[in-house]
Design an enzyme around this catalytic site. Structure first.
Site, PDB file in Angstrom:
ATOM      1  N   ASP A 136       0.828  -1.207   0.000  1.00 38.72           N
ATOM      2  CA  ASP A 136       0.000   0.000   0.000  1.00 38.72           C
ATOM      3  C   ASP A 136       0.868   1.265   0.000  1.00 38.72           C
ATOM      4  OD1 ASP A 136      -2.367   1.407  -0.024  1.00 38.72           O
ATOM      5  OD2 ASP A 136      -2.674   1.309   2.140  1.00 38.72           O
ATOM      6  N   ASN A 141     -10.920  -2.565  -5.470  1.00 34.36           N
ATOM      7  CA  ASN A 141     -10.169  -1.508  -6.169  1.00 34.36           C
ATOM      8  C   ASN A 141     -10.821  -1.055  -7.481  1.00 34.36           C
ATOM      9  OD1 ASN A 141      -6.905  -2.699  -5.025  1.00 34.36           O
ATOM     10  ND2 ASN A 141      -8.107  -0.971  -4.250  1.00 34.36           N
TER      11      ASN A 141
END
Ligand code: IPE
Ligand code: IPE
Ligand code: MG
Length: 254
Positions: free
Chosen positions: A35, A83
């Site tokens: 991330d 996502n």
């Protein structure tokens, strides 16, 4: 980047030992929530896709370090089932980047004895990416080095839903279902549970990654954004892991 002892570059195994890492007690399976690509780029006034491109570079080097260290399993979260909520340009840019990376890296992975695997819902992916992944899995099927599992269009809850569907379809009577039944119906039943889950960029959450499998894994969160995650960061995570006391609900061993 590699430091030299005499004329010979130090290997990552030598670096690990110098840090006090016990090479006989490495985590068997490392999972990574990569991330912070977006924030990495934004801090530099760059577009988010440039952050993802740097993230790819970081992954390339971490994979080779993990392979050289001798950790048997590495699983990375490349694109979550959630996502798709991102702007279309970012999603399509990511799909193209992952496809190109899968194609460009196949040779290097194969030469390094890496065995590629996939977890996620393949049918939601663009055809080109599907082909690239299948080719990677097929080409490296017989390799005996690190098993490198790519989680793309992956959600932990979706995986459990898919497992339940396949259990029901197989006609197993309800009373015969136990934890082992569920495990056998996960996307990669042979994959051992992760021992160490690394998350970069500071967020203290799982974001739907390996929900079933991470019941007892050790979580390591660093503030470093994924594109900056280096060999030293990797070794630091493993070092920290080796100082954790894993109890699995019991009492620590004497
Ligand atoms: C992780 O980086 C990569 C993917 C989710 C594909 P992010 O893109 O989530 O980066 P941040 O969290 O916005 O910084
Ligand atoms: C998790 O990161 C997914 C990947 C790293 C591929 P996100 O950036 O999507 O997670 P949230 O949205 O912060 O929970
Ligand atoms: Mg993020």
């Amino acid at each position: 980047m590699s430091q030299r002892v005499g004329t010979k570059a130090r290997t990552i195994r030598e670096d690990a030992e110098r840090l006090g890492i016990d090479l006989d007690r490495l985590p068997r399976h490392i999972a990574i929530i990569m991330d912070g690509n977006g924030r990495w780029a934004q801090r530099r006034g760059l577009g988010r896709l440039l952050g993802h491109r740097e993230g790819y570079r970081a992954l390339r080097s971490v994979l080779l370090h993990v392979a050289e260290l001798g950790v048997p399993y590495l699983t990375v979260y490349a694109f979550s089932a959630e996502n798709w909520r991102r702007p279309t340009e970012e999603v399509s840019g990511l799909m193209k980047l992952i496809e190109r990376a899968a194609r460009d890296e196949l040779d290097v992975m194969h030469r390094n004895n890496v065995r590629v695997r996939f977890i996620g819902r393949m049918d939601g992916l663009p055809h080109g990416l599907r082909d690239a992944i299948l080719q990677g899995v097929e080409t490296t099927r017989g390799n005996t080095g690190v098993t490198f599992t790519l989680a793309i269009n992956y959600g932990g809850r979706a995986e459990i839903v898919d497992a339940v569907r396949s259990i029901v379809a197989s006609g197993v009577p309800p009373e015969a279902i136990d934890e082992e039944t569920i495990r056998r119906h996960l996307y990669q039943p042979d994959l051992p549970d992760p021992d160490l889950m690394i998350r970069t960029a500071g967020e203290m959450r799982w974001s739907n990654f390996l929900i079933w499998q991470s019941a007892y894994c050790e979580l390591y969160v660093t503030d470093v954004a994924w594109p900056d995650f280096s060999k030293d960061e990797l070794l630091e995570a493993i070092h920290t892991f080796q100082h954790r006391v894993r109890k699995f609900g019991g009492v620590p061993e004497a």
